[in-house]
Design an enzyme around this catalytic site. Structure first.
Site, PDB file in Angstrom:
ATOM      1  N   ALA A 208      29.352  29.493  84.246  1.00 20.22           N
ATOM      2  CA  ALA A 208      30.706  29.783  84.707  1.00 20.22           C
ATOM      3  C   ALA A 208      31.675  29.148  83.717  1.00 20.22           C
ATOM      4  CB  ALA A 208      30.895  29.195  86.098  1.00 20.22           C
TER       5      ALA A 208
ATOM      6  N   GLU B  61      24.023  22.631  86.681  1.00 23.45           N
ATOM      7  CA  GLU B  61      25.220  22.342  87.491  1.00 23.45           C
ATOM      8  C   GLU B  61      25.250  20.909  88.008  1.00 23.45           C
ATOM      9  OE1 GLU B  61      23.492  25.112  87.560  1.00 23.45           O
ATOM     10  OE2 GLU B  61      24.804  26.856  87.862  1.00 23.45           O
TER      11      GLU B  61
ATOM     12  N   GLU C 248      22.012  32.617  86.405  1.00 22.46           N
ATOM     13  CA  GLU C 248      22.059  33.289  87.715  1.00 22.46           C
ATOM     14  C   GLU C 248      22.332  34.788  87.550  1.00 22.46           C
ATOM     15  OE1 GLU C 248      24.857  30.281  89.188  1.00 22.46           O
ATOM     16  OE2 GLU C 248      23.569  30.110  90.943  1.00 22.46           O
TER      17      GLU C 248
ATOM     18  N   GLY D 237      25.654  29.721  85.843  1.00 19.61           N
ATOM     19  CA  GLY D 237      25.998  31.073  86.257  1.00 19.61           C
ATOM     20  C   GLY D 237      25.420  32.131  85.328  1.00 19.61           C
TER      21      GLY D 237
HETATM   22  N1  3HC Z   1      32.930  26.719  80.381  1.00 18.61           N
HETATM   23  C1  3HC Z   1      33.980  26.501  79.550  1.00 18.61           C
HETATM   24  N2  3HC Z   1      33.862  26.001  78.305  1.00 18.61           N
HETATM   25  C2  3HC Z   1      32.635  25.705  77.879  1.00 18.61           C
HETATM   26  C3  3HC Z   1      31.489  25.894  78.678  1.00 18.61           C
HETATM   27  C4  3HC Z   1      31.673  26.429  79.988  1.00 18.61           C
HETATM   28  N3  3HC Z   1      30.642  26.663  80.801  1.00 18.61           N
HETATM   29  N4  3HC Z   1      30.411  25.499  77.975  1.00 18.61           N
HETATM   30  C5  3HC Z   1      30.857  25.092  76.770  1.00 18.61           C
HETATM   31  N5  3HC Z   1      32.194  25.208  76.724  1.00 18.61           N
HETATM   32  C6  3HC Z   1      33.058  24.905  75.574  1.00 18.61           C
HETATM   33  C7  3HC Z   1      33.043  23.422  75.226  1.00 18.61           C
HETATM   34  O1  3HC Z   1      34.005  22.711  75.978  1.00 18.61           O
HETATM   35  C8  3HC Z   1      33.369  23.460  73.747  1.00 18.61           C
HETATM   36  O2  3HC Z   1      34.759  23.632  73.624  1.00 18.61           O
HETATM   37  P1  3HC Z   1      35.548  22.991  72.384  1.00 18.61           P
HETATM   38  O3  3HC Z   1      34.942  23.572  71.159  1.00 18.61           O
HETATM   39  O4  3HC Z   1      36.956  23.367  72.641  1.00 18.61           O
HETATM   40  O5  3HC Z   1      35.316  21.502  72.478  1.00 18.61           O
HETATM   41  C9  3HC Z   1      32.705  24.743  73.258  1.00 18.61           C
HETATM   42  O6  3HC Z   1      32.487  25.540  74.433  1.00 18.61           O
HETATM   43  C10 3HC Z   1      31.372  24.536  72.580  1.00 18.61           C
HETATM   44  O7  3HC Z   1      30.563  23.731  73.424  1.00 18.61           O
HETATM   45  P2  3HC Z   1      29.580  22.627  72.830  1.00 18.61           P
HETATM   46  O8  3HC Z   1      30.303  21.780  71.845  1.00 18.61           O
HETATM   47  O9  3HC Z   1      28.964  21.948  74.007  1.00 18.61           O
HETATM   48  O10 3HC Z   1      28.529  23.528  72.061  1.00 18.61           O
HETATM   49  P3  3HC Z   1      26.978  23.308  71.856  1.00 18.61           P
HETATM   50  O11 3HC Z   1      26.535  24.426  71.009  1.00 18.61           O
HETATM   51  O12 3HC Z   1      26.698  21.906  71.450  1.00 18.61           O
HETATM   52  O13 3HC Z   1      26.320  23.497  73.314  1.00 18.61           O
HETATM   53  C11 3HC Z   1      25.941  24.546  75.428  1.00 18.61           C
HETATM   54  C12 3HC Z   1      26.355  24.720  73.946  1.00 18.61           C
HETATM   55  C13 3HC Z   1      24.486  24.083  75.525  1.00 18.61           C
HETATM   56  C14 3HC Z   1      26.088  25.872  76.112  1.00 18.61           C
HETATM   57  C15 3HC Z   1      26.845  23.475  76.086  1.00 18.61           C
HETATM   58  O14 3HC Z   1      28.183  23.784  75.798  1.00 18.61           O
HETATM   59  C16 3HC Z   1      26.719  23.357  77.563  1.00 18.61           C
HETATM   60  O15 3HC Z   1      25.806  22.710  78.052  1.00 18.61           O
HETATM   61  N6  3HC Z   1      27.654  23.976  78.320  1.00 18.61           N
HETATM   62  C17 3HC Z   1      27.746  23.833  79.729  1.00 18.61           C
HETATM   63  C18 3HC Z   1      26.720  24.630  80.436  1.00 18.61           C
HETATM   64  C19 3HC Z   1      26.879  24.484  81.926  1.00 18.61           C
HETATM   65  O16 3HC Z   1      27.042  23.407  82.459  1.00 18.61           O
HETATM   66  N7  3HC Z   1      26.821  25.602  82.647  1.00 18.61           N
HETATM   67  C20 3HC Z   1      26.955  25.590  84.053  1.00 18.61           C
HETATM   68  C21 3HC Z   1      28.395  25.722  84.408  1.00 18.61           C
HETATM   69  S1  3HC Z   1      28.674  25.583  86.153  1.00 18.61           S
HETATM   70  C22 3HC Z   1      28.190  27.084  86.762  1.00 18.61           C
HETATM   71  O17 3HC Z   1      27.726  27.911  86.029  1.00 18.61           O
HETATM   72  C23 3HC Z   1      28.382  27.288  88.216  1.00 18.61           C
HETATM   73  C24 3HC Z   1      27.657  28.487  88.705  1.00 18.61           C
HETATM   74  O18 3HC Z   1      26.453  28.102  89.291  1.00 18.61           O
HETATM   75  C25 3HC Z   1      28.462  29.223  89.714  1.00 18.61           C
END
Ligand code: 3HC
Ligand code: NAI
Length: 704
Positions: free
Chosen positions: A62, A124, A104, A101
């Site tokens: 998400a 998450e 998912e 997400g």
């Molecule tokens: N939403 C918004 N921005 C995000 C994001 C997300 N899910 N994931 C990454 N970003 C942004 C980061 O803030 C960063 O922004 P910046 O360049 O302005 O600082 C940019 O994307 C690049 O991210 P990373 O520096 O972390 O890049 P990497 O290549 O090192 O890692 C990744 C990539 C493994 C995808 C890592 O970003 C990550 O773990 N992201 C989060 C994944 C996550 O937690 N997903 C679950 C979200 S909650 C959800 O999905 C709820 C659902 O169940 C309903």
């Protein structure tokens, strides 16, 4: 249709492409785009649909920036229902990381294929959340309850091949082009008349679950969760998957997801997610600063820190030369490295051949001439300024031009060290935390003359060796250790005021600290702090100051290593136990010093220990030592095990209210004096303006 999502017919296969850099997060335009594309696919000549992503990854979750804002239609559940109800098989084509997400979405598809390097997961929980779009209902139906619980409560991703063996991925693709291979796979499904496989139709098998399984899972996780509620709610969702029909399970998951979304824990953990990424950015560094190549590294000193630092580089394939004073010390250092790797192998976390490969990358020498060709040196010898100056003089003489010369010093002045070379622009601090191969923080210390490209390179190499980097200017103890002074001081003062060691530690551990400060003192050795204090000339002349730590050290009670300190330790199990002798001693000392002991509340323990951190943090900000309040939070979460669910000391101050913190500090000043409780001007200013540290950060970032 939005530009970020496009739909094309390729032969008999409809292709939905998502292109929302950098990580294809499920922003509103993406959700809407997928929904519209699906509608088109239901009306054209396609016989199956492939959902794939451009760029470096499949959907990584998400869009976290949307959390906490008013929801925008369509919601993710609506998109997933549309995928599931498609009359044509929908195939997710996964590369990079399909997370949260994003995974998912893939689980709602009828089939999932992936390239071998892909990873999938539900992280998450690391944001204080649970998978809110069916993850807790679909994963157990495919992989079983136990595997689902493990995957979702750990938040750790699994490799494509592991996911394949768990049934979460149907096919590992071969070939260079993901989309071509995915289309070929989809065509194969059409040709073989493959059915519309929906995970919701699978009956969840609960036969292997022992009675009371969920209750005992809850108990086990609550011990590990350190004040976080997400783990508990995840168990409830998986229990719902095991006991309720799919739609009711989904409903329960949604309710609990919404509860977590508004929890302070999740707000704190989302703050840290962005803070961590922000901390790696240096405000005044030009974006295109050239990087120096780092292909070989030397570490000077193979003791506690040097060995661990060497492992960090070997772990990512960078050759390391370890320099020691003599063959014995070198043998000891390399021996400890091997021992540490062996433990990882024994835990099943590293295959033996990989261990040998990594150890093979670490060579040793006692001759400085052997490091003439390295690109970076990290000095980790004893904490003596004279010794460090001498070593940097030597490095200046032997190292090639352009080599980065870093020191792991905890307290010494990086600028003075730099002046012992003729190239202060190449000198920088790289302050690792112990154990260096485990702790994630790397404080990067910017000297007066450190050049931009050295800083940019160190930030980049820090990320490469899997550290979380935060920038500090030069000051005594840099960000982290400088702030720690007041925390330790007050923990000891509280003893004289009326607490027992276990009362102080227990209050802070209940808050979420991995270990209270007094138990931590026993672990590190009370002699260490004692010696460090002896070297300080600017401490106030106050007999109460560090009284108990000093007395215990003088009695030879150094902590765990001597079997007693603030506590006594079981010689076999190392279990810590209260020691009535220490409690008596505290009472005696309080009486000698005329301190009237009284009942102290847990609330006061937290305020007395944490507010000095916050106050010093504010001073560090106004002096420009740290770039942002959120960087300080990153330092404390990753270097000092401050609970992530509290978001770091500065976020905690915002949560309590900066004005409340300021008022309390003024109260303490009036009771305990200016020496320890002089409010930082920035804290006063924010309190008067009714602002938070987050607002302060934002205003400064907007002004740049
Ligand atoms: N939403 C918004 N921005 C995000 C994001 C997300 N899910 N994931 C990454 N970003 C942004 C980061 O803030 C960063 O922004 P910046 O360049 O302005 O600082 C940019 O994307 C690049 O991210 P990373 O520096 O972390 O890049 P990497 O290549 O090192 O890692 C990744 C990539 C493994 C995808 C890592 O970003 C990550 O773990 N992201 C989060 C994944 C996550 O937690 N997903 C679950 C979200 S909650 C959800 O999905 C709820 C659902 O169940 C309903
Ligand atoms: P240590 O005492 O375990 O190891 C120091 C090593 O340096 C010894 O093996 C010694 O033989 C070697 N050494 C001494 N002079 C040398 C020389 N001229 N050339 C090559 N090697 C030499 O010390 P530790 O704990 O590893 O600390 C090293 C540095 O890291 C210090 O500056 C310390 O402040 C810093 N640090 C320590 C942390 C800790 O928790 N131990 C945490 C963060 C930083």
């Amino acid at each position: 249709m939005s530009e970020v999502v496009s739909y094309k017919l390729k032969g008999n296969i409809g292709v939905i492409s998502v292109n929302n850099p950098p990580v294809n997060a499920l922003a509103q335009v993406v959700r809407e785009g997928i929904l519209n594309s699906l509608r088109l696919s239901q009306q054209d000549g396609s016989e199956a649909v492939v959902l794939h992503c451009e760029g470096r990854t499949f959907i990584a979750g998400a869009d976290i920036t949307e959390f906490g804002k008013p929801p925008k239609e369509p919601g993710l559940p609506e998109v997933l229902s549309a995928i599931e109800e498609s009359t044509k098989p929908v195939v997710a084509a996964i590369h990079g990381t399909a997370l949260g997400g994003g995974f998912e979405v893939a689980l709602a598809c009828h089939y999932r294929c992936a390239i071998g390097s892909a990873k999938v997961g539900l992280p998450e929980v690391k944001l204080g959340l649970l998978p809110g779009a069916g993850g807790t209902q679909r994963v157990p139906r495919v992989a079983g309850v136990k595997a689902a619980l493990d995957m979702i409560t750990s938040g750790n991703p699994v490799s494509a091949s592991k996911a394949n063996s768990m049934g979460l991925i149907d096919e590992i693709l071969v070939g260079d082009d993901l989309l071509d291979a995915a289309i070929a796979y989809a065509k194969g499904l059409v040709e073989s008349g493959a059915p519309l496989k929906r995970i919701r139709d699978i009956d969840l098998n609960t036969e292997d679950l022992e009675a009371g399984f969920f209750e005992s899972a809850r108990k086990k996780l609550s011990r590990r969760a350190r004040g976080q509620i997400a783990q508990d709610r995840i168990v409830s969702c998986i229990e719902a998957a095991a006991t309720l029909p799919m739609d009711e399970g989904l409903q329960r998951e949604r309710e609990l997801f919404q509860e977590l979304l508004t929890s302070p824990e999740s707000a704190a953990m989302r703050h840290i997610f962005f803070a961590e990424r922000q901390a790696a950015k240096i405000n005044d560094l030009p974006k295109n600063t050239a990087l120096r190549p780092i292909d070989k590294v030397a570490i000077i000193g193979g003791g506690t820190m040097g060995g661990g630092i060497a492992m960090c580089f070997a772990n990512v394939g960078i050759p390391v030369v370890l320099v020691e004073v003599d063959a014995d010390a070198l043998g000891r250092g390399l021996g400890i490295v091997r021992k540490n790797y062996n433990i990882t192998v024994q835990k099943g976390k590293l295959p033996e051949d990989q261990m040998e490969q990594r150890i093979g990358l670490i060579t040793g020498t006692t001759n400085y001439d052997d490091i003439a060709d390295v690109d970076m040196v990290i000095e980790a010898v004893f904490e003596s300024l004279d010794l460090k100056k001498q070593i940097f003089g030597k490095l200046d003489a032997v190292c090639k031009p352009g080599a980065i010369l870093a020191t792991n010093t905890s307290y010494q002045d990086v600028d003075i060290i730099a002046e012992s070379t003729a190239r202060p622009q190449d000198v920088v601090g790289m302050h690792f935390f112990s154990p260096a191969n485990v702790m994630k923080l790397l404080e990067v210390v910017r000297g007066e003359k450190t050049s931009d490209d050295v800083l940019a390179t160190v930030m980049q190499i820090g990320k490469k060796i899997k550290k979380v980097c935060a920038l500090s200017r030069v000051c005594y103890g840099f960000i982290g250790n400088r702030m720690l002074g007041g925390y330790g001081r007050e923990a000891q003062m509280l003893l004289l005021d009326g607490c027992t060691p276990s009362q102080v530690d227990a209050a802070l551990e209940r808050f979420g600290m991995a270990m209270g400060p007094l138990a931590m003192g026993d672990l590190a050795g009370l002699d260490v702090g004692y010696k460090a204090r002896q070297a300080l000339t600017n401490l106030p002349d106050d007999p109460r100051l560090y009284r108990m730590g000093t007395l215990l050290a003088e009695m030879g009670r150094y902590g765990q290593k001597t079997g007693s300190g603030y506590y006594k330790y079981d010689p076999e199990t190392r279990r810590r136990m209260s020691d009535p002798e220490v409690e008596e001693l505290i009472e005696e000392e309080a009486s000698k010093l005329g301190v009237e002991r009284r009942a102290v509340s847990d609330e006061e323990i937290l305020e007395r220990c944490f507010y000095p951190l916050i106050n010093e943090g504010a001073k560090i900000l106004e002096e420009g030592i740290a770039q942002r309040a959120s960087d300080i939070d990153v330092v404390y979460i990753y270097g000092y095990a401050f609970p992530a669910a509290k978001g770091g000391p500065m976020h905690y101050a915002d949560a309590v209210g900066v004005k409340n913190v300021y008022d309390k500090i003024c109260e303490f000043r009036d009771s305990y004096g200016e020496d320890y409780w002089s409010p930082a001007p920035l804290l006063k200013q924010l309190a008067e303006e009714g602002k938070s540290f987050a607002q302060w950060d934002k205003e400064r970032s907007d002004a740049q």
